[in-house]
Structure formats: C-alpha cells, structure tokens
Write a protein that holds these residues in place. Sequence first.
Motif, PDB file in Angstrom:
ATOM      1  N   GLY A   1      22.587  35.566 -24.729  1.00 43.11           N
ATOM      2  CA  GLY A   1      23.624  34.874 -25.480  1.00 43.11           C
ATOM      3  C   GLY A   1      24.842  34.537 -24.642  1.00 43.11           C
ATOM      4  N   LYS A   2      26.028  34.799 -25.196  1.00 42.70           N
ATOM      5  CA  LYS A   2      27.284  34.453 -24.526  1.00 42.70           C
ATOM      6  C   LYS A   2      27.462  35.236 -23.231  1.00 42.70           C
ATOM      7  CE  LYS A   2      29.792  33.110 -28.719  1.00 42.70           C
ATOM      8  NZ  LYS A   2      30.976  33.404 -29.598  1.00 42.70           N
ATOM      9  N   ASP A   3      26.972  36.466 -23.210  1.00 42.63           N
ATOM     10  CA  ASP A   3      27.087  37.261 -21.984  1.00 42.63           C
ATOM     11  C   ASP A   3      26.280  36.631 -20.852  1.00 42.63           C
ATOM     12  OD1 ASP A   3      28.706  39.056 -23.284  1.00 42.63           O
ATOM     13  OD2 ASP A   3      27.112  40.523 -23.651  1.00 42.63           O
ATOM     14  N   ARG A   4      25.124  36.116 -21.199  1.00 42.56           N
ATOM     15  CA  ARG A   4      24.287  35.455 -20.189  1.00 42.56           C
ATOM     16  C   ARG A   4      24.982  34.192 -19.671  1.00 42.56           C
ATOM     17  NH1 ARG A   4      19.100  35.537 -18.602  1.00 42.56           N
ATOM     18  NH2 ARG A   4      18.190  33.618 -17.792  1.00 42.56           N
ATOM     19  N   THR A   5      25.496  33.403 -20.569  1.00 37.23           N
ATOM     20  CA  THR A   5      26.192  32.178 -20.181  1.00 37.23           C
ATOM     21  C   THR A   5      27.382  32.483 -19.287  1.00 37.23           C
ATOM     22  OG1 THR A   5      25.513  31.098 -22.235  1.00 37.23           O
ATOM     23  CG2 THR A   5      27.375  30.134 -21.052  1.00 37.23           C
ATOM     24  N   ALA A   6      28.139  33.517 -19.637  1.00 39.55           N
ATOM     25  CA  ALA A   6      29.322  33.883 -18.853  1.00 39.55           C
ATOM     26  C   ALA A   6      28.918  34.356 -17.454  1.00 39.55           C
ATOM     27  CB  ALA A   6      30.103  34.967 -19.584  1.00 39.55           C
ATOM     28  N   ALA A   7      27.847  35.164 -17.383  1.00 42.26           N
ATOM     29  CA  ALA A   7      27.392  35.659 -16.081  1.00 42.26           C
ATOM     30  C   ALA A   7      26.926  34.522 -15.189  1.00 42.26           C
ATOM     31  CB  ALA A   7      26.276  36.678 -16.284  1.00 42.26           C
ATOM     32  N   GLN A   8      26.212  33.581 -15.755  1.00 46.41           N
ATOM     33  CA  GLN A   8      25.699  32.465 -14.956  1.00 46.41           C
ATOM     34  C   GLN A   8      26.826  31.531 -14.521  1.00 46.41           C
ATOM     35  OE1 GLN A   8      22.482  30.783 -17.279  1.00 46.41           O
ATOM     36  NE2 GLN A   8      21.087  32.454 -16.742  1.00 46.41           N
ATOM     37  N   ARG A   9      27.832  31.382 -15.356  1.00 37.50           N
ATOM     38  CA  ARG A   9      28.991  30.571 -14.964  1.00 37.50           C
ATOM     39  C   ARG A   9      29.725  31.241 -13.798  1.00 37.50           C
ATOM     40  NH1 ARG A   9      31.692  30.685 -19.515  1.00 37.50           N
ATOM     41  NH2 ARG A   9      30.542  28.918 -20.401  1.00 37.50           N
ATOM     42  N   LEU A  10      29.879  32.550 -13.869  1.00 33.76           N
ATOM     43  CA  LEU A  10      30.541  33.300 -12.803  1.00 33.76           C
ATOM     44  C   LEU A  10      29.730  33.220 -11.507  1.00 33.76           C
ATOM     45  CD1 LEU A  10      32.947  35.210 -12.214  1.00 33.76           C
ATOM     46  CD2 LEU A  10      31.471  37.116 -12.878  1.00 33.76           C
ATOM     47  N   ALA A  11      28.417  33.330 -11.617  1.00 36.04           N
ATOM     48  CA  ALA A  11      27.544  33.251 -10.439  1.00 36.04           C
ATOM     49  C   ALA A  11      27.624  31.882  -9.779  1.00 36.04           C
ATOM     50  CB  ALA A  11      26.109  33.562 -10.841  1.00 36.04           C
ATOM     51  N   ARG A  12      27.598  30.842 -10.582  1.00 37.65           N
ATOM     52  CA  ARG A  12      27.669  29.488 -10.005  1.00 37.65           C
ATOM     53  C   ARG A  12      28.994  29.284  -9.276  1.00 37.65           C
ATOM     54  NH1 ARG A  12      25.225  24.028 -11.260  1.00 37.65           N
ATOM     55  NH2 ARG A  12      26.708  22.524 -10.439  1.00 37.65           N
ATOM     56  N   ARG A  13      30.068  29.785  -9.841  1.00 38.60           N
ATOM     57  CA  ARG A  13      31.373  29.630  -9.206  1.00 38.60           C
ATOM     58  C   ARG A  13      31.386  30.331  -7.844  1.00 38.60           C
ATOM     59  NH1 ARG A  13      34.859  32.280 -12.814  1.00 38.60           N
ATOM     60  NH2 ARG A  13      34.364  30.564 -14.221  1.00 38.60           N
ATOM     61  N   ALA A  14      30.785  31.525  -7.790  1.00 34.16           N
ATOM     62  CA  ALA A  14      30.769  32.272  -6.532  1.00 34.16           C
ATOM     63  C   ALA A  14      29.904  31.583  -5.481  1.00 34.16           C
ATOM     64  CB  ALA A  14      30.263  33.691  -6.786  1.00 34.16           C
ATOM     65  N   VAL A  15      28.713  31.134  -5.861  1.00 28.58           N
ATOM     66  CA  VAL A  15      27.805  30.490  -4.914  1.00 28.58           C
ATOM     67  C   VAL A  15      28.369  29.147  -4.453  1.00 28.58           C
ATOM     68  CG1 VAL A  15      25.503  29.479  -4.663  1.00 28.58           C
ATOM     69  CG2 VAL A  15      25.773  31.711  -5.756  1.00 28.58           C
ATOM     70  N   THR A  16      29.084  28.456  -5.325  1.00 23.30           N
ATOM     71  CA  THR A  16      29.691  27.179  -4.952  1.00 23.30           C
ATOM     72  C   THR A  16      30.650  27.346  -3.781  1.00 23.30           C
ATOM     73  OG1 THR A  16      29.458  26.284  -7.180  1.00 23.30           O
ATOM     74  CG2 THR A  16      31.135  25.273  -5.790  1.00 23.30           C
ATOM     75  N   GLN A  17      31.315  28.484  -3.707  1.00 23.37           N
ATOM     76  CA  GLN A  17      32.227  28.720  -2.581  1.00 23.37           C
ATOM     77  C   GLN A  17      31.469  28.737  -1.257  1.00 23.37           C
ATOM     78  OE1 GLN A  17      34.473  32.271  -3.421  1.00 23.37           O
ATOM     79  NE2 GLN A  17      35.425  31.426  -5.253  1.00 23.37           N
ATOM     80  N   GLY A  18      30.285  29.342  -1.253  1.00 28.59           N
ATOM     81  CA  GLY A  18      29.471  29.332  -0.048  1.00 28.59           C
ATOM     82  C   GLY A  18      28.992  27.936   0.310  1.00 28.59           C
ATOM     83  N   MET A  19      28.577  27.181  -0.691  1.00 28.81           N
ATOM     84  CA  MET A  19      28.141  25.803  -0.445  1.00 28.81           C
ATOM     85  C   MET A  19      29.297  24.961   0.099  1.00 28.81           C
ATOM     86  SD  MET A  19      24.940  25.324  -1.088  1.00 28.81           S
ATOM     87  CE  MET A  19      23.577  26.099  -1.971  1.00 28.81           C
ATOM     88  N   THR A  20      30.488  25.202  -0.428  1.00 30.33           N
ATOM     89  CA  THR A  20      31.660  24.461   0.044  1.00 30.33           C
ATOM     90  C   THR A  20      31.929  24.761   1.513  1.00 30.33           C
ATOM     91  OG1 THR A  20      32.620  24.448  -2.168  1.00 30.33           O
ATOM     92  CG2 THR A  20      34.127  24.079  -0.324  1.00 30.33           C
ATOM     93  N   ARG A  21      31.735  26.019   1.910  1.00 28.42           N
ATOM     94  CA  ARG A  21      31.927  26.367   3.324  1.00 28.42           C
ATOM     95  C   ARG A  21      30.898  25.652   4.195  1.00 28.42           C
ATOM     96  NH1 ARG A  21      32.052  32.440   6.066  1.00 28.42           N
ATOM     97  NH2 ARG A  21      31.795  31.721   8.228  1.00 28.42           N
ATOM     98  N   ILE A  22      29.664  25.577   3.752  1.00 29.49           N
ATOM     99  CA  ILE A  22      28.639  24.846   4.509  1.00 29.49           C
ATOM    100  C   ILE A  22      29.024  23.370   4.623  1.00 29.49           C
ATOM    101  CG2 ILE A  22      26.261  23.996   4.381  1.00 29.49           C
ATOM    102  CD1 ILE A  22      25.427  26.743   3.401  1.00 29.49           C
ATOM    103  N   ASP A  23      29.495  22.793   3.531  1.00 31.67           N
ATOM    104  CA  ASP A  23      29.920  21.384   3.556  1.00 31.67           C
ATOM    105  C   ASP A  23      31.063  21.175   4.547  1.00 31.67           C
ATOM    106  OD1 ASP A  23      28.034  20.892   1.592  1.00 31.67           O
ATOM    107  OD2 ASP A  23      29.484  20.909  -0.055  1.00 31.67           O
ATOM    108  N   ARG A  24      31.993  22.134   4.576  1.00 28.93           N
ATOM    109  CA  ARG A  24      33.126  22.018   5.501  1.00 28.93           C
ATOM    110  C   ARG A  24      32.683  22.160   6.947  1.00 28.93           C
ATOM    111  NH1 ARG A  24      37.279  25.778   1.900  1.00 28.93           N
ATOM    112  NH2 ARG A  24      37.944  24.115   0.456  1.00 28.93           N
ATOM    113  N   GLN A  25      31.708  23.016   7.188  1.00 28.35           N
ATOM    114  CA  GLN A  25      31.201  23.157   8.549  1.00 28.35           C
ATOM    115  C   GLN A  25      30.482  21.881   9.006  1.00 28.35           C
ATOM    116  OE1 GLN A  25      32.223  25.238  10.535  1.00 28.35           O
ATOM    117  NE2 GLN A  25      31.607  27.356  10.186  1.00 28.35           N
ATOM    118  N   ARG A  26      29.765  21.246   8.101  1.00 27.21           N
ATOM    119  CA  ARG A  26      29.121  19.977   8.460  1.00 27.21           C
ATOM    120  C   ARG A  26      30.176  18.925   8.799  1.00 27.21           C
ATOM    121  NH1 ARG A  26      24.178  16.934   5.275  1.00 27.21           N
ATOM    122  NH2 ARG A  26      24.223  15.008   6.491  1.00 27.21           N
ATOM    123  N   ALA A  27      31.231  18.874   8.002  1.00 25.49           N
ATOM    124  CA  ALA A  27      32.313  17.927   8.275  1.00 25.49           C
ATOM    125  C   ALA A  27      33.011  18.262   9.591  1.00 25.49           C
ATOM    126  CB  ALA A  27      33.307  17.930   7.117  1.00 25.49           C
TER     127      ALA A  27
END
Length: 529
Positions: free
Chosen positions: A119-145
């Motif tokens: 339910g809502k706990d699952r949605t909240a956990a997945q939103r938090l996980a995506r936010r954290a992983v996005t930071q890593g992807m952003t670093r990869i994007d910055r390194q490519r740039a």
Amino acid sequence: MTRTPAPGARAHLDLDPQVVRRARSLARRAGRPVVRLAQEHTTVSVERATLRLAGLAGADHERVPWVNHLVAGVRDQVGLEGGVTTPVHDALARGEAPDLLTLAQKAAAGAVTFRVPEGKDRTAAQRLARRAVTQGMTRIDRQRAARERLIAKVGDAPARPWVYLIVATGDIYEDMPQAQAAARGGADVIAVIRSTGQSLLDYVPEGATREGYAGTYATQENFRLMRAALDETSKELGRYVRLTNYASGLCMPEIATLAGLERLDMMLNDSMYGILFRDINPIRTFVDQRFSRQVHARAGIIINTGEDNYLTTADAVEAAHTVTVSQLLNEYFAKEAGLEDWQLGLGHAFEINPDLPDSFRMELAHAMLARDLFPRAPLKWMPPTKHMTGDVFRGYLLDGFFNLVGGLTDQGILLVGMMTEAVVTPFLSDRDLALQNVRYALEAGRGLREDFRPPPDGFVQTRARQVLSEAVDLLDRIVDDTLLDAIADGTFGLMKRPADAGKGLDGVIRKGPDYDNPAMTLLEEGATR
C-alpha cells in the motif's frame, strides 16, 4: 561523447547485402530469447550495483563491502524476488537506521528487520529509493559531460586507430607513472588489467590496492586515482587519454557502475567471455551483462568485446566464423541495451598460425570482413599471442604485420602487441619498442588503404565471403537449437558450458510480479533504441 569515427577511404569486399541482412536478422532471432531471460531475472550483483548508485560504499574491517552485507540481509529475511531497494528504503522510512551505511552495518550484525511493504508504505519506499538512485545516475551523467568538456578543452587523439596499451603491475601507485609514461610514448588508451582471479570474486575490493597478481584490482578508488593521473597527462600532452578496465565476472554490474561514477572511457564487456573462459553461469552472465551495458550506454563508455579469446582455444582458420557470429550477437545485445555504433569495440584478433601458407592474406580478409560488417563501429583489433614462441625478433615482426593490417583495414582500437608476449611481463622498455613498431607501421602505411583494392573474386574476397557464409549457417543452427544450447555444446572456443551449471548460479533470482528496481527503470527510460 557520441563521436562516430569517419571510415575514410578504404577497400571494400563487395559483400552481398542480402547475406549481411540475413546474418543480422538471425542474430536478433538468436538473441531475443536471451534478452527475455535477462529481463525475467535479477542477480545479487545487479541489486548491489543499484545500492551503489543509491550511495552505499565502503567495507567492514574484513574488507567485505557493505552492499554485500545489506543485500544478503534482505535476501535472508524476505528474498530478492521483489528487488532489494523496496525493503531497504522501507526500513529507512520506518526509522530502522538514519542512512544506508548504518542500515548495512546493522544488517551485518543481524540487528535490523526487513519486510515487504504494501500500500502507501510500498509507494513511499519506492519513491525514496528512486530519489536515492537518481543521485547516482546524475553523477554518471555529470561525469559523461565532464569527459566531453575535457576533450573539447585539451583535444582528442588525432587519428584512429587509437593505440591501446596495457599496464599491469599489481600496484596502483606503480601503475600510474607507468601509464603516464605510456601516454607520453604515444598510447591513446591505457588499460589497467585486473588481478588474476578477480572475475571470480563475488564482491568488489575496497580502496587503493598494492597487492594484485599479474594485474591490479578493479576498485572505485583505483579507478579514481588512475583517472586523475591520466587527466593530468591529458592536459600536459594536449590530447585526452582514455582509461579502460574490465566489467566482467561475477561483479560485472557493480564494476560497470563504478566505472560510470569515476569516468572511465572503455570497459572490457563481452556477452560470453565469462561463461566460456571463467565458467560463470550463462544466465548469471547474460542478466549481468544487460544491466552493465545499460550503464555503459548511459555513461558514454565504449565496450570492448572478447572474440579474440576464442582463437586462443580454437583454430583461427576453422573457427573464424564463430568470431563473426559472436560479433553479430554482441552487436545485437549491445544495441538492445542502448549502446550506439560508436560504442561498439567489437573484438577480433591476428591469431592464425604464421607458418600456414597465405596466413597474412587470411588475416587481412578477416579484418576487412569485420570492418565491412560494422562500418560505423570502432572495432578492437588484438595482436598475436597464441603463436608467440619467445623468439622476440620473430614476435616483433609478427606485431609489425599486425599493426600494418590494423592501419590498412581502418581498425578503431589497436592493442599494442609485445615481442616478449608469453615470456615475461613486459618492461617499460618493451612497451617503448612496441610503440615504435606501431608508430612506424601506421605512419609509413597511412595512405595505403586508399591504394589497396582486393581484386574481385580474388583470395581475400573469397575468404571473407566464405567466413560470412559459415557464420550464417551457424546462426541458422543456433536459432533452431537456442543460444544456450549452442554454448553448452562447445560452439564457441570449444568450451562446453551448460545453463544449469557454473559459478554464480546461486546468485540468480527470478523476478516476482512486484519486482521494482529504480536503476533499471531509469536506465530503460534513458535508453535510445
């Protein structure tokens, strides 16, 4: 950097375009079931790579990485069928720990409880996980740039083939000055070969290392140190020097992720090498290689495939078509994962027994075939190794012939051959002589490909067409029998590797209906295929 090297003026083989189209069609048909298999599974290394993107790093006092502890803790309690990030970020949301590092430490001590939220706990956990992983992807994007900015500032290697040279002392602090010296001697790409056996470790060592055997451990800190050293040398020389390592073995997805985070430029990443030559489970390998190639696509990393290895265990004349088949499969798997033509360093090698009549003409035909089949790919051309005898004079001559073919057929990445191959680990003086050989062959024969035209239906064209025809026949059989069965039967490199055996099989997990992995989602969203 999305630069596609211009082919320039060169000879062609007049291959039948219908045969070429059929070969690619068959490769797609052979590869699709493997892609579906990869999409249906995850592995412990994929899950660990995802946590690394979320920011988890470091290791305990015994040098076991925290990502290993955390993934093992989740797997033991709730399984990984739904992915690791949802239970982990649910635990963070519930206050089990203030951050990923503390959570991993508590998991290692058995002091945390994981659950599969709903339910809502699952949605909240997945939103938090995506936010954290996005930071890593952003670093990869910055390194490519950052790579693209540095190339624009200091300049790029002036012409292809890029000269690729291996450094392998075991000590990262010895590797760095040797790499810088090699770049000053003319190398465009530095490859830091991995310590023997690292591909079979189901964890990534931590920190700067000085104890590798016949190579240096691939670690995030070693990547960072070598990249910084080559950046200094790039500015000194006025051309960007590329860095290569190995995204293969049981930790392929993690090493690919660390390469993206630390701005490596090329990675050895073959779809079947680990299966054939390290006896790693085929399913584990195909799942891991798809994720790793998606990371490479995002990071702008050029992959180097390993078809040259087939010719060290099988005859280079009789098995030439297996190289072509593997190249076509590697191309399909790479493009399906989002890689572009300019990122496909498809491998092949100069490995025919030099005592055979017409060996040079056959090597030339095989090199031209690869170039004509993949006109926009850089290609990774490998020097003689199998038939190097310890006679350094003969070896130096063979390397000269290899370098000549590399320039004549417009290869994109030319690995520098050593006359002391199979004798000793090369000294700096050996590398200097090898670089002189490369420079002479490339400079003296620079315009030769504009003059060379194999005669219609002559030896070179006939040999190339024969190899392509045999490749089509083999692909036909693979489509009928499946690629996994072909691997089990010893089709490639004479190595028989069944799908239900091999190292790392226990780390393969079939995805459940609620599987979620924000890294996979973000990589799929960013893919261009």
